[in-house]
Write a protein that holds these residues in place. Structure first.
Motif, PDB file in Angstrom:
ATOM      1  N   ARG A  31      -0.563  -3.485  11.740  1.00 41.85           N
ATOM      2  CA  ARG A  31      -0.368  -4.314  10.556  1.00 41.85           C
ATOM      3  C   ARG A  31       0.174  -3.505   9.391  1.00 41.85           C
ATOM      4  NH1 ARG A  31      -4.807  -6.608   8.182  1.00 41.85           N
ATOM      5  NH2 ARG A  31      -6.061  -5.222   9.466  1.00 41.85           N
ATOM      6  N   SER A  32       0.894  -4.181   8.487  1.00 39.90           N
ATOM      7  CA  SER A  32       1.389  -3.529   7.285  1.00 39.90           C
ATOM      8  C   SER A  32       0.231  -2.846   6.583  1.00 39.90           C
ATOM      9  CB  SER A  32       1.979  -4.572   6.332  1.00 39.90           C
ATOM     10  OG  SER A  32       3.118  -5.122   6.918  1.00 39.90           O
ATOM     11  N   ASN A  33       0.458  -1.603   6.133  1.00 37.35           N
ATOM     12  CA  ASN A  33      -0.536  -0.872   5.344  1.00 37.35           C
ATOM     13  C   ASN A  33      -1.673  -0.241   6.164  1.00 37.35           C
ATOM     14  OD1 ASN A  33      -2.536  -1.053   2.529  1.00 37.35           O
ATOM     15  ND2 ASN A  33      -0.413  -0.463   2.420  1.00 37.35           N
ATOM     16  N   VAL A  34      -1.602  -0.327   7.492  1.00 39.32           N
ATOM     17  CA  VAL A  34      -2.707   0.215   8.305  1.00 39.32           C
ATOM     18  C   VAL A  34      -2.680   1.746   8.333  1.00 39.32           C
ATOM     19  CG1 VAL A  34      -1.515   0.168  10.559  1.00 39.32           C
ATOM     20  CG2 VAL A  34      -3.987  -0.193  10.466  1.00 39.32           C
ATOM     21  N   SER A  37       2.874   5.230   8.737  1.00 36.17           N
ATOM     22  CA  SER A  37       3.716   6.320   8.222  1.00 36.17           C
ATOM     23  C   SER A  37       2.860   7.544   7.901  1.00 36.17           C
ATOM     24  CB  SER A  37       4.485   5.845   6.984  1.00 36.17           C
ATOM     25  OG  SER A  37       5.256   4.691   7.297  1.00 36.17           O
ATOM     26  N   ARG A  51       8.004   7.857   4.616  1.00 32.26           N
ATOM     27  CA  ARG A  51       7.564   7.435   3.278  1.00 32.26           C
ATOM     28  C   ARG A  51       6.353   6.533   3.352  1.00 32.26           C
ATOM     29  NH1 ARG A  51      12.713   5.612   0.176  1.00 32.26           N
ATOM     30  NH2 ARG A  51      11.259   5.380  -1.544  1.00 32.26           N
ATOM     31  N   VAL A  52       5.362   6.892   2.516  1.00 38.04           N
ATOM     32  CA  VAL A  52       4.068   6.196   2.487  1.00 38.04           C
ATOM     33  C   VAL A  52       3.996   5.409   1.181  1.00 38.04           C
ATOM     34  CG1 VAL A  52       1.603   6.657   2.179  1.00 38.04           C
ATOM     35  CG2 VAL A  52       2.905   7.925   3.898  1.00 38.04           C
ATOM     36  N   SER A  53       3.400   4.213   1.240  1.00 38.09           N
ATOM     37  CA  SER A  53       3.271   3.437   0.007  1.00 38.09           C
ATOM     38  C   SER A  53       2.042   2.550   0.059  1.00 38.09           C
ATOM     39  CB  SER A  53       4.514   2.557  -0.163  1.00 38.09           C
ATOM     40  OG  SER A  53       4.282   1.585  -1.150  1.00 38.09           O
ATOM     41  N   PRO A  54       1.376   2.343  -1.106  1.00 37.89           N
ATOM     42  CA  PRO A  54       0.251   1.400  -1.119  1.00 37.89           C
ATOM     43  C   PRO A  54       0.720  -0.052  -1.023  1.00 37.89           C
ATOM     44  CG  PRO A  54       0.601   2.365  -3.314  1.00 37.89           C
ATOM     45  CD  PRO A  54       1.574   3.021  -2.387  1.00 37.89           C
ATOM     46  N   THR A  55       2.040  -0.288  -1.142  1.00 41.66           N
ATOM     47  CA  THR A  55       2.552  -1.660  -1.073  1.00 41.66           C
ATOM     48  C   THR A  55       2.754  -2.060   0.384  1.00 41.66           C
ATOM     49  OG1 THR A  55       3.805  -1.127  -3.049  1.00 41.66           O
ATOM     50  CG2 THR A  55       4.393  -3.174  -1.921  1.00 41.66           C
ATOM     51  N   GLY A  57       4.137  -3.700   3.745  1.00 41.58           N
ATOM     52  CA  GLY A  57       5.500  -4.099   4.112  1.00 41.58           C
ATOM     53  C   GLY A  57       6.532  -3.090   3.666  1.00 41.58           C
ATOM     54  N   THR A  59       7.682  -0.087   5.099  1.00 41.05           N
ATOM     55  CA  THR A  59       8.641   0.360   6.119  1.00 41.05           C
ATOM     56  C   THR A  59       9.337  -0.871   6.693  1.00 41.05           C
ATOM     57  OG1 THR A  59       7.173   2.213   6.625  1.00 41.05           O
ATOM     58  CG2 THR A  59       8.873   1.721   8.252  1.00 41.05           C
ATOM     59  N   GLY A  78       5.589  -2.817   9.917  1.00 39.60           N
ATOM     60  CA  GLY A  78       4.314  -3.441  10.270  1.00 39.60           C
ATOM     61  C   GLY A  78       4.457  -4.940  10.463  1.00 39.60           C
ATOM     62  N   ASP A 145     -12.059   7.859   7.078  1.00 44.10           N
ATOM     63  CA  ASP A 145     -12.701   8.445   5.885  1.00 44.10           C
ATOM     64  C   ASP A 145     -13.224   7.386   4.929  1.00 44.10           C
ATOM     65  OD1 ASP A 145     -10.319   8.248   3.512  1.00 44.10           O
ATOM     66  OD2 ASP A 145      -9.618   8.210   5.567  1.00 44.10           O
TER      67      ASP A 145
HETATM   68  N1  LIG Z   1      -8.188   6.537   2.664  1.00 43.99           N
HETATM   69  C1  LIG Z   1      -7.119   6.567   3.464  1.00 43.99           C
HETATM   70  N2  LIG Z   1      -5.972   5.978   3.065  1.00 43.99           N
HETATM   71  C2  LIG Z   1      -4.915   6.018   3.895  1.00 43.99           C
HETATM   72  C3  LIG Z   1      -4.972   6.640   5.177  1.00 43.99           C
HETATM   73  N3  LIG Z   1      -3.783   6.483   5.785  1.00 43.99           N
HETATM   74  C4  LIG Z   1      -3.004   5.814   4.920  1.00 43.99           C
HETATM   75  N4  LIG Z   1      -3.672   5.529   3.777  1.00 43.99           N
HETATM   76  C5  LIG Z   1      -3.153   4.807   2.604  1.00 43.99           C
HETATM   77  O1  LIG Z   1      -2.841   3.474   3.012  1.00 43.99           O
HETATM   78  C6  LIG Z   1      -1.645   3.035   2.348  1.00 43.99           C
HETATM   79  C7  LIG Z   1      -0.615   2.621   3.395  1.00 43.99           C
HETATM   80  O2  LIG Z   1      -0.254   3.763   4.139  1.00 43.99           O
HETATM   81  P1  LIG Z   1       1.126   3.803   4.981  1.00 43.99           P
HETATM   82  O3  LIG Z   1       1.077   5.034   5.810  1.00 43.99           O
HETATM   83  O4  LIG Z   1       2.301   3.615   4.079  1.00 43.99           O
HETATM   84  O5  LIG Z   1       0.923   2.488   5.862  1.00 43.99           O
HETATM   85  P2  LIG Z   1       1.986   1.770   6.828  1.00 43.99           P
HETATM   86  O6  LIG Z   1       1.221   1.225   7.978  1.00 43.99           O
HETATM   87  O7  LIG Z   1       3.112   2.703   7.155  1.00 43.99           O
HETATM   88  O8  LIG Z   1       2.490   0.571   5.914  1.00 43.99           O
HETATM   89  P3  LIG Z   1       3.843  -0.304   6.002  1.00 43.99           P
HETATM   90  O9  LIG Z   1       4.999   0.638   6.117  1.00 43.99           O
HETATM   91  O10 LIG Z   1       3.824  -1.043   4.720  1.00 43.99           O
HETATM   92  O11 LIG Z   1       3.703  -1.188   7.198  1.00 43.99           O
HETATM   93  C8  LIG Z   1      -1.186   4.204   1.465  1.00 43.99           C
HETATM   94  O12 LIG Z   1      -1.683   3.998   0.168  1.00 43.99           O
HETATM   95  C9  LIG Z   1      -1.846   5.415   2.110  1.00 43.99           C
HETATM   96  O13 LIG Z   1      -2.090   6.480   1.202  1.00 43.99           O
HETATM   97  C10 LIG Z   1      -6.212   7.264   5.568  1.00 43.99           C
HETATM   98  O14 LIG Z   1      -6.373   7.832   6.651  1.00 43.99           O
HETATM   99  N5  LIG Z   1      -7.244   7.186   4.673  1.00 43.99           N
END
Ligand SMILES: Nc1nc2c(ncn2[C@@H]2O[C@H](COP(=O)(O)OP(=O)(O)OP(=O)(O)O)[C@@H](O)[C@H]2O)c(=O)[nH]1
Ligand SMILES: [Mg+2]
Length: 238
Positions: A31-34, A37, A51-55, A57, A59, A78, A145
């Protein structure tokens, strides 16, 4: 497993735009944000590579990264992000489905689930779709964590209970935290096992007496050698 180099290769909007299939690939989906990245960065050992983002969707393309000039990590968009326009969503999802179903050098999918949540319908549907399409995958519970270990254990048990009837052999389960840098070694072990099976297979094709038998990785390596072949596409629920 040592990674001597980790470089961004290219981004593709659809299967036809993906790079050649010469290198084994390992893809991140969920899922998005899981945390796809973030986990890619942890495994590659290079912060900021993907690239990582709190937003949610963030990637939006299929992103390819080459490790040690010999294999690739693939960051997929995602699923399940309601705010993306319906038409865009369907385009991303079609590209992801095409990649997962038809990419012949795809060795293993890391299917990511949030360890802080009980089983979510969309994740269950997605895992069922992977199973129906015979796509090799392992489950990875992310962000350990953020929650108490007992909650992580309970959520993993609830999820694996729900899917247990769908498999003769249940998928392997891993946990990780990109923040706490946990889980890297075990997941790189999945890559190392698949790469070893591919190597054994290529040696056995030169000398049939060395043919590997019965290992799941040996099965995965066959995918790498299969010609490009369209499979029927069952209804996609996500
Ligand atoms: N606490 C915590 N936060 C995390 C962890 N992994 C990712 N995050 C946070 O979760 C948010 C989303 O992380 P991404 O790696 O961009 O997630 P994604 O699945 O690639 O998201 P999309 O590209 O939007 O689908 C960011 O704010 C990260 O800093 C983790 O292991 N622990
Ligand atoms: Mg991402």
């Amino acid at each position: 497993m040592n990674i001597s180099s980790a470089i961004f290769d290219c981004s593709a909007p659809d299967l036809d735009s993906c790079p050649d299939e010469s290198l084994p690939e390992f893809a991140f989906i969920g899922r998005s944000n899981v945390g796809k990245s973030s986990l890619l960065n942890l495994l590659s050992g290079k912060q900021g590579l993907a690239r990582v983002s709190p937003t949610p969707g963030f990637t939006k393309l299929i992103n390819f990264f080459t490790m040690s000039q010999g294999w690739r990590l693939v960051d997929l968009p995602g699923y399940g992000f309601a705010q993306v326009a319906r038409q865009d969503r369907s385009q991303f999802n079609q590209a992801v489905a095409d990649y997962l179903q038809h990419r012949t050098n795809l060795c293993c999918v890391f299917a990511l689930l949030d360890s802080g949540l009980p089983p979510q319908a969309i994740d269950l549907e997605f895992v069922e779709w992977l199973a129906r399409n015979a796509i090799p995958f392992v489950l990875v519970f992310t962000k350990t964590d953020k929650v108490a270990p007992g909650t992580v254990r309970a959520n993993i048990e609830a999820f694996t209970d729900r899917i247990s009837g769908w498999f003769e052999k249940p998928p392997a389960v891993f946990t990780c935290s990109a923040t706490a840098r946990q889980g890297r070694g075990a997941l790189l072990g999945v890559v190392a096992e698949a790469m070893a099976a591919i190597q054994a297979e290529s040696q056995s094709s030169q000398n049939p007496a060395l043919a590997p038998t019965g290992s799941p990785a040996a099965g995965r390596s066959k995918r790498v050698l299969k010609p490009h072949r369209k499979r029927p596409q069952p209804t996609r629920p996500w």
